[in-house]
Write a protein that holds these residues in place. Structure first.
Motif, short mmCIF file in Angstrom:
data_model
loop_
_atom_site.label_atom_id
_atom_site.label_comp_id
_atom_site.label_asym_id
_atom_site.label_seq_id
_atom_site.Cartn_x
_atom_site.Cartn_y
_atom_site.Cartn_z
N GLU A 24 77.79 -51.40 -19.87
CA GLU A 24 79.01 -51.94 -20.48
C GLU A 24 80.22 -51.44 -19.71
OE1 GLU A 24 80.07 -54.14 -22.71
OE2 GLU A 24 77.98 -54.79 -22.87
N GLY A 25 81.33 -52.10 -19.90
CA GLY A 25 82.59 -51.66 -19.33
C GLY A 25 83.67 -51.80 -20.39
N LEU A 26 84.27 -50.70 -20.78
CA LEU A 26 85.37 -50.72 -21.75
C LEU A 26 86.39 -49.67 -21.34
CD1 LEU A 26 84.27 -48.97 -25.06
CD2 LEU A 26 82.69 -49.25 -23.17
N LYS A 27 87.52 -49.65 -22.03
CA LYS A 27 88.61 -48.76 -21.61
C LYS A 27 89.21 -47.97 -22.76
CE LYS A 27 90.40 -51.46 -17.66
NZ LYS A 27 91.53 -52.33 -17.25
N ALA A 28 89.71 -46.78 -22.40
CA ALA A 28 90.52 -45.98 -23.32
C ALA A 28 91.94 -45.93 -22.75
CB ALA A 28 89.95 -44.57 -23.45
N PHE A 29 92.93 -45.94 -23.64
CA PHE A 29 94.33 -46.01 -23.24
C PHE A 29 95.14 -44.88 -23.86
CE2 PHE A 29 92.48 -50.20 -23.21
CZ PHE A 29 92.92 -50.76 -22.02
N ARG A 30 96.10 -44.36 -23.09
CA ARG A 30 97.00 -43.34 -23.61
C ARG A 30 98.26 -44.01 -24.14
NH1 ARG A 30 97.11 -38.31 -23.61
NH2 ARG A 30 95.51 -38.06 -22.01
N HIS A 31 98.62 -43.69 -25.39
CA HIS A 31 99.83 -44.23 -25.98
C HIS A 31 101.00 -43.26 -25.81
CE1 HIS A 31 97.75 -47.41 -28.76
NE2 HIS A 31 97.36 -47.48 -27.50
N GLU A 32 102.20 -43.75 -26.07
CA GLU A 32 103.42 -42.95 -25.86
C GLU A 32 103.42 -41.66 -26.64
OE1 GLU A 32 107.30 -44.64 -26.31
OE2 GLU A 32 107.04 -45.98 -24.60
N ASP A 33 102.79 -41.67 -27.85
CA ASP A 33 102.77 -40.46 -28.68
C ASP A 33 101.71 -39.46 -28.23
OD1 ASP A 33 100.42 -41.66 -29.45
OD2 ASP A 33 100.95 -41.91 -31.56
N GLY A 34 101.02 -39.77 -27.11
CA GLY A 34 100.02 -38.86 -26.58
C GLY A 34 98.62 -39.13 -27.07
N SER A 35 98.47 -39.99 -28.08
CA SER A 35 97.14 -40.30 -28.62
C SER A 35 96.34 -41.16 -27.64
CB SER A 35 97.26 -41.04 -29.96
OG SER A 35 97.89 -42.30 -29.78
N VAL A 36 95.02 -41.12 -27.77
CA VAL A 36 94.14 -41.92 -26.91
C VAL A 36 93.36 -42.88 -27.79
CG1 VAL A 36 92.09 -41.85 -25.44
CG2 VAL A 36 93.95 -40.20 -25.09
N LYS A 37 93.36 -44.13 -27.42
CA LYS A 37 92.68 -45.19 -28.19
C LYS A 37 91.68 -45.93 -27.32
CE LYS A 37 96.06 -44.84 -31.45
NZ LYS A 37 95.89 -44.54 -32.89
N VAL A 38 90.53 -46.22 -27.90
CA VAL A 38 89.51 -47.00 -27.19
C VAL A 38 89.57 -48.44 -27.71
CG1 VAL A 38 87.08 -47.20 -26.58
CG2 VAL A 38 88.04 -44.98 -27.08
N PHE A 39 89.48 -49.39 -26.78
CA PHE A 39 89.59 -50.81 -27.13
C PHE A 39 88.22 -51.43 -27.39
CE2 PHE A 39 90.13 -55.35 -25.94
CZ PHE A 39 91.11 -55.69 -26.88
N ARG A 40 88.00 -51.89 -28.60
CA ARG A 40 86.84 -52.64 -29.05
C ARG A 40 85.51 -51.97 -28.69
NH1 ARG A 40 87.71 -59.04 -29.39
NH2 ARG A 40 86.41 -58.58 -31.20
N MET A 41 85.45 -50.68 -28.97
CA MET A 41 84.23 -49.92 -28.66
C MET A 41 83.03 -50.47 -29.44
SD MET A 41 83.59 -45.81 -28.67
CE MET A 41 84.44 -45.50 -30.21
N ASP A 42 83.23 -50.83 -30.70
CA ASP A 42 82.12 -51.32 -31.51
C ASP A 42 81.50 -52.57 -30.91
OD1 ASP A 42 84.44 -52.80 -32.02
OD2 ASP A 42 83.96 -53.15 -34.13
N ARG A 43 82.36 -53.47 -30.40
CA ARG A 43 81.87 -54.73 -29.83
C ARG A 43 81.05 -54.47 -28.54
NH1 ARG A 43 83.64 -60.12 -30.80
NH2 ARG A 43 82.40 -61.48 -29.47
N ASN A 44 81.52 -53.55 -27.72
CA ASN A 44 80.82 -53.24 -26.47
C ASN A 44 79.49 -52.53 -26.73
OD1 ASN A 44 82.55 -53.79 -23.79
ND2 ASN A 44 83.94 -53.30 -25.45
N ILE A 45 79.48 -51.63 -27.69
CA ILE A 45 78.23 -50.93 -28.02
C ILE A 45 77.21 -51.92 -28.57
CG2 ILE A 45 77.19 -49.28 -29.63
CD1 ILE A 45 79.64 -47.49 -29.20
N ARG A 46 77.67 -52.84 -29.41
CA ARG A 46 76.78 -53.87 -29.96
C ARG A 46 76.20 -54.73 -28.84
NH1 ARG A 46 80.19 -57.02 -33.16
NH2 ARG A 46 80.71 -55.05 -34.16
N ARG A 47 77.03 -55.06 -27.85
CA ARG A 47 76.56 -55.90 -26.75
C ARG A 47 75.55 -55.15 -25.88
NH1 ARG A 47 80.70 -58.82 -22.60
NH2 ARG A 47 80.92 -56.66 -21.88
#
Length: 331
Positions: free
Chosen positions: A50-73
Motif C-alpha cells: 500500500e501507499g499512504l501518507k502522514a501530514f504535519r499540521h500547523e499546530d505540530g500534530s501529525v495526521k494520517v490520510f485514510r489509513m483504514d481504507r488503505n489497510i482494508r485494501r
C-alpha cells in the motif's frame, strides 16, 4: 535532492506468520530483510503493498490520510493473492507505532511521510508455482518525501494503448508488484518512441488506467471515469477526488468511457484530463497519443479544475480545510 521515495527511516515495524500464527510485532532496522533464496515471493510474486501518507499540521500534530481504507485494501490484496490473512487492527497498531517513533521526522507541507505497508510470501519452496505460500512477512516502511512537483507542475503526455492490458483482469484489484512490472515494458517503449510519460491502457477501446494511476476526464462540470470492477485498481485518491467533486456540485459519472469519446471530448475548449494517485494526487494530462497522432487536451496546459480539486484535497490533508468526511487520523 534525493529521488522521491529513496530515503527511508532507519527502522520499520515487522511481523512474521509461521503458518499458524503471527509473531509479536516489533521494530527492527530497515536496512535489510533476511529471506531464503527460495522464498515464494522471489519466484512467484506473492507480494502486495500500500501507499499512504502522514501530514504535519500547523499546530505540530501529525495526521494520517485514510489509513483504514488503505489497510482494508491491503487485506483484500492479500486475500486475492492467497497470502495469509492478518488482523487489520494489528497492522494499524504497527503503523501508528512506527509513525510515533519518527513523528518528528514528518515533513511540513508540501512534504509528507510516505507509508509503505508490504506483505510478502516467505515459504522457502520452489515447487509451489500454483500453490500459495504458507508463511509470510508483513512490514511497514517510512519514507519522508518532498513536493512531488519540485520540477514544476507540467502536463503529461500519455499514450493510448488499445491492444495491451496493464495486467490480467482478475488481478486488477490487487496492488501487487507484478502489475507494475507488467506495465514497465509498454511504458519504456512509449517513452522511447513517443516521449510519453505514461501509457493509458484501453483494451478494446475501453479506457481503464495507466501503469501507476487512475484516469479522469473533466469536461466542464462533468467528471468521467471508469466504473469500479475487478479489472483495475480502486484508487483511494480516486475515491477522495470524486467525493470532493460531488461536494462541489460536479456531475460525477462512473461509467464506461471509450477512446472515441475521450478523443472527441478532449478536443473541446476547457476539457481536461488527469491522473490520480497517492504521490502526485492529481496531475494534468496535456497530450494524448493514439495511432501515431497527437491530440491536445483542451488548451494542452495545466487544467484549472484539476488544480482546484488537487488543492481541495491537499488543503484537507494539510489541515487548511475542514475534514468533513473523517479522513484524517491523529498519530
Amino acid at each position: 535532492m534525493s529521488a522521491f521515495g529513496s530515503v527511508f527511516m532507519p527502522e520499520m515495524a515487522i511481523t512474521w506468520f509461521d503458518g499458524s500464527q503471527w509473531s509479536e510485532p516489533e521494530v527492527v532496522p530497515s536496512d535489510s530483510l533476511q529471506l531464503h533464496p527460495g522464498a515464494h515471493v522471489l519466484h512467484y510474486s506473492s507480494t502486495c503493498f500500500e501507499g499512504l501518507k502522514a501530514f504535519r499540521h500547523e499546530d505540530g500534530s501529525v495526521k494520517v490520510f485514510r489509513m483504514d481504507r488503505n489497510i482494508r485494501r491491503l487485506a483484500q490484496s492479500s486475500e486475492l493473492l492467497a497470502l495469509p490473512s492478518f488482523d487489520e487492527d494489528m497492522l494499524e497498531a504497527m503503523t501508528r507505532d512506527i509513525l510515533t517513533r519518527f513523528k518528528s521526522e514528518v515533513p511540513a507541507p508540501p512534504g509528507s511521510m510516505y507509508i509503505r505497508p508490504t506483505h510478502i510470501g516467505t515459504e522457502p519452496i520452489i515447487g509451489k508455482a500454483a500453490v500459495p505460500s504458507l508463511t509470510s512477512c508483513l512490514y511497514v516502511l517510512l519514507s519522508p518525501v518532498g513536493d512531488y512537483f519540485t520540477g514544476g507542475d507540467k502536463p503529461l503526455r500519455v499514450l493510448l494503448d488499445d491492444k495491451g492490458m496493464r495486467c490480467p483482469p482478475h488481478m486488477g484489484m490487487v496492488k501487487s508488484g507484478g502489475n507494475y512490472a507488467s506495465a514497465l515494458q509498454p511504458i519504456m517503449k512509449a517513452r522511447a518512441e513517443h516521449q510519453a510519460d505514461q501509457v493509458l491502457f484501453c483494451p478494446g477501446g475501453d479506457v481503464q488506467e495507466t501503469g501507476a494511476a487512475n484516469f479522469l476526464l473533466i469536461d466542464g462540470n462533468e467528471v468521467i471515469t471508469k466504473a469500479l470492477d475487478s479489472s483495475f485498481l480502486h484508487g483511494v485518491t480516486r475515491d477522495s477526488i470524486l467525493t470532493l467533486a460531488r461536494d462541489m456540485g460536479m456531475d460525477v459519472q462512473e461509467r464506461e468511457l471509450t477512446i472515441d469519446e475521450l478523443l472527441e471530448r478532449s478536443a473541446r475548449p476547457g476539457c481536461e484530463a488527469a491522473l490520480s494517485g497517492t504521490a502526485a494526487v492529481l496531475t494534468s494530462v496535456g497530450t494524448l497519443i493514439h495511432n501515431g497522432q497527437e491530440y491536445q487536451v483542451g488548451n494542452g496546459g495545466i487544467g484549472e479544475t484539476t488544480v482546484k480539486l488537487r488543492t481541495a484535497l491537499n488543503n484537507i490533508q494539510w489541515g487548511k480545510a475542514d475534514d468533513k468526511h473523517g479522513w484524517l487520523e491523529t498519530i
